[in-house]
Design an enzyme around this catalytic site. Structure first.
Site, short mmCIF file in Angstrom:
data_model
loop_
_atom_site.label_atom_id
_atom_site.label_comp_id
_atom_site.label_asym_id
_atom_site.label_seq_id
_atom_site.Cartn_x
_atom_site.Cartn_y
_atom_site.Cartn_z
CG MET A 181 -1.92 -1.18 1.16
SD MET A 181 -3.45 -0.89 2.05
CE MET A 181 -2.85 -0.65 3.70
N GLY A 182 2.15 1.11 -0.34
CA GLY A 182 3.03 2.28 -0.40
C GLY A 182 3.51 2.70 0.97
CG LEU B 181 7.27 1.53 -0.71
CD1 LEU B 181 8.06 1.28 -2.00
CD2 LEU B 181 6.37 0.33 -0.40
CG HIS C 35 6.86 -1.91 2.39
ND1 HIS C 35 6.72 -0.75 3.11
CD2 HIS C 35 5.66 -2.53 2.46
CE1 HIS C 35 5.49 -0.67 3.60
NE2 HIS C 35 4.83 -1.74 3.22
N GLY D 27 5.09 -10.31 3.77
CA GLY D 27 5.80 -10.31 5.04
C GLY D 27 5.08 -11.14 6.09
CB SER E 290 3.84 -0.95 10.89
OG SER E 290 2.55 -0.51 10.48
P1 AMP Z 1 1.42 -3.05 3.46
O1 AMP Z 1 1.94 -1.98 2.59
O2 AMP Z 1 1.39 -2.69 4.91
O3 AMP Z 1 0.13 -3.63 2.95
O4 AMP Z 1 2.48 -4.22 3.38
C1 AMP Z 1 2.90 -4.74 2.15
C2 AMP Z 1 3.71 -5.98 2.39
O5 AMP Z 1 4.85 -5.67 3.19
C3 AMP Z 1 2.93 -7.07 3.14
O6 AMP Z 1 3.27 -8.34 2.60
C4 AMP Z 1 3.44 -6.92 4.54
O7 AMP Z 1 3.36 -8.11 5.30
C5 AMP Z 1 4.89 -6.55 4.29
N1 AMP Z 1 5.47 -5.89 5.46
C6 AMP Z 1 4.98 -4.82 6.13
N2 AMP Z 1 5.74 -4.54 7.20
C7 AMP Z 1 6.74 -5.45 7.21
C8 AMP Z 1 7.87 -5.70 8.07
N3 AMP Z 1 8.11 -4.95 9.16
N4 AMP Z 1 8.68 -6.74 7.77
C9 AMP Z 1 8.43 -7.51 6.68
N5 AMP Z 1 7.41 -7.33 5.83
C10 AMP Z 1 6.57 -6.31 6.09
#
Ligand code: AMP
Length: 282
Positions: A34-35, A37, A41, A151, A189
């Site tokens: 969802m950006g 980054l 990510h 992740g 996050s």
């Molecule tokens: P999001 O942008 O939050 O939807 O996350 C996109 C991807 O990045 C998803 O597969 C998440 O699980 C992964 N992700 C987010 N935070 C982390 C982190 N701290 N470590 C590893 N992967 C992550």
């Protein structure tokens, strides 16, 4: 200077690019995001870079995974900065559609789930996984990658997407990678940006409490008392706990009590207006 990724806004344009790569016999990887980054990510992107000849990073703040009272409007949107970070790593494509491209007026098709989607996040965000599974299935069908990386930070989501890929016979390998953390243990996050300075200090309690409870359980302590001690510690630090549980690591079902069962501890808790989730192996 590394080349900037090409930014695709429509499914048709992305498909045309992928079709050309496939004609050349190239292997395609995708990292849905969802950006906003961060290093978590970017580790997924680097891992995709190692596993594929062409890497697509998707950036889409997916409206269907937010409830009306949630943070869809305020979720951080930082596309130019995101593209700069991806340029440094070197990826070929960013797929950043608008909401209308993903959800044309009058759309009526969604993915419905059971199995690992039952309980935990679904008890508190009933709309969430259907939104995630619908958008990820659309992204995978748009790009048809050989491999897609997610992740473990969002552990239940990873299990839901693995199950979905199996059930829909999607021709994409789903790879999960370990959670990237700050030096003090807080899982990275995009939502950590919502924390005040004081909350940011307290937020480290989540991983500390989990590690302590997991250590006790691994050393032979009974699970429920260790978890309730953990809940009390989180509440004492100012959290409102949605859940702190240990489940079967593969199915997310309640433990059956057998010693050989793989176990995962999962937590969701509010700190002020921010909801944090995390998990570790037990
Ligand atoms: P999001 O942008 O939050 O939807 O996350 C996109 C991807 O990045 C998803 O597969 C998440 O699980 C992964 N992700 C987010 N935070 C982390 C982190 N701290 N470590 C590893 N992967 C992550």
């Amino acid at each position: 200077m590394p080349a900037s990724p090409t930014i695709y806004r429509t499914v048709d344009d992305l498909r045309a690019a992928v079709a050309a790569w496939r004609r050349d016999g190239l292997r395609v990887g995708m990292v849905p995001t969802m950006g906003a980054l961060h290093s978590g990510h970017l580790e997924l992107v680097r891992a995709a870079r190692e596993r594929a000849d062409r890497v697509i990073v998707t950036i889409f703040v997916n409206p269907t995974q937010f409830a009306p009272n949630e943070d869809f409007g305020s979720y951080p949107r930082t596309e130019a900065g995101d593209v700069a970070k991806l340029t440094e790593i070197g990826v070929e494509a960013v797929f950043a559609p608008n909401a209308n491209e993903m959800y044309p007026a009058g759309y009526a098709t969604t993915v419905s789930l059971a199995g690992p989607a039952v309980g935990l996040e679904t008890d508190f965000r009933p709309h969430f996984f259907s939104g995630v599974a619908t958008v990820v299935s659309k992204l995978l069908i748009a790009g048809f990658p050989d491999v897609a990386l997610f992740g473990e930070k969002d552990y239940q989501q990873l299990m839901v997407l693995r199950q979905m890929a199996r059930d829909l016979r999607l021709p994409t390998e789903i790879v999960g990678l370990p959670t990237i953390r700050e030096p003090d243990g807080l899982a990275l996050s995009s939502r950590n940006a919502y924390l005040s300075a004081e909350e940011r200090q307290l937020a480290t309690t989540i991983s500390r409490v989990m590690r302590k409870a997991a250590g006790e359980i691994q050393a032979g302590a009974a699970i429920e008392p260790a978890l309730s001690e953990g809940r009390v510690a989180l509440e004492a630090a100012g959290f409102r706990v949605d859940y702190l549980v240990v489940r079967n690591a593969d199915t997310l079902a309640e433990l059956d009590g057998s010693a050989a069962e793989p176990r995962r501890m999962l937590v969701a808790a509010w700190l002020g207006k921010t909801r944090l989730i995390d998990n570790i192996a037990v």
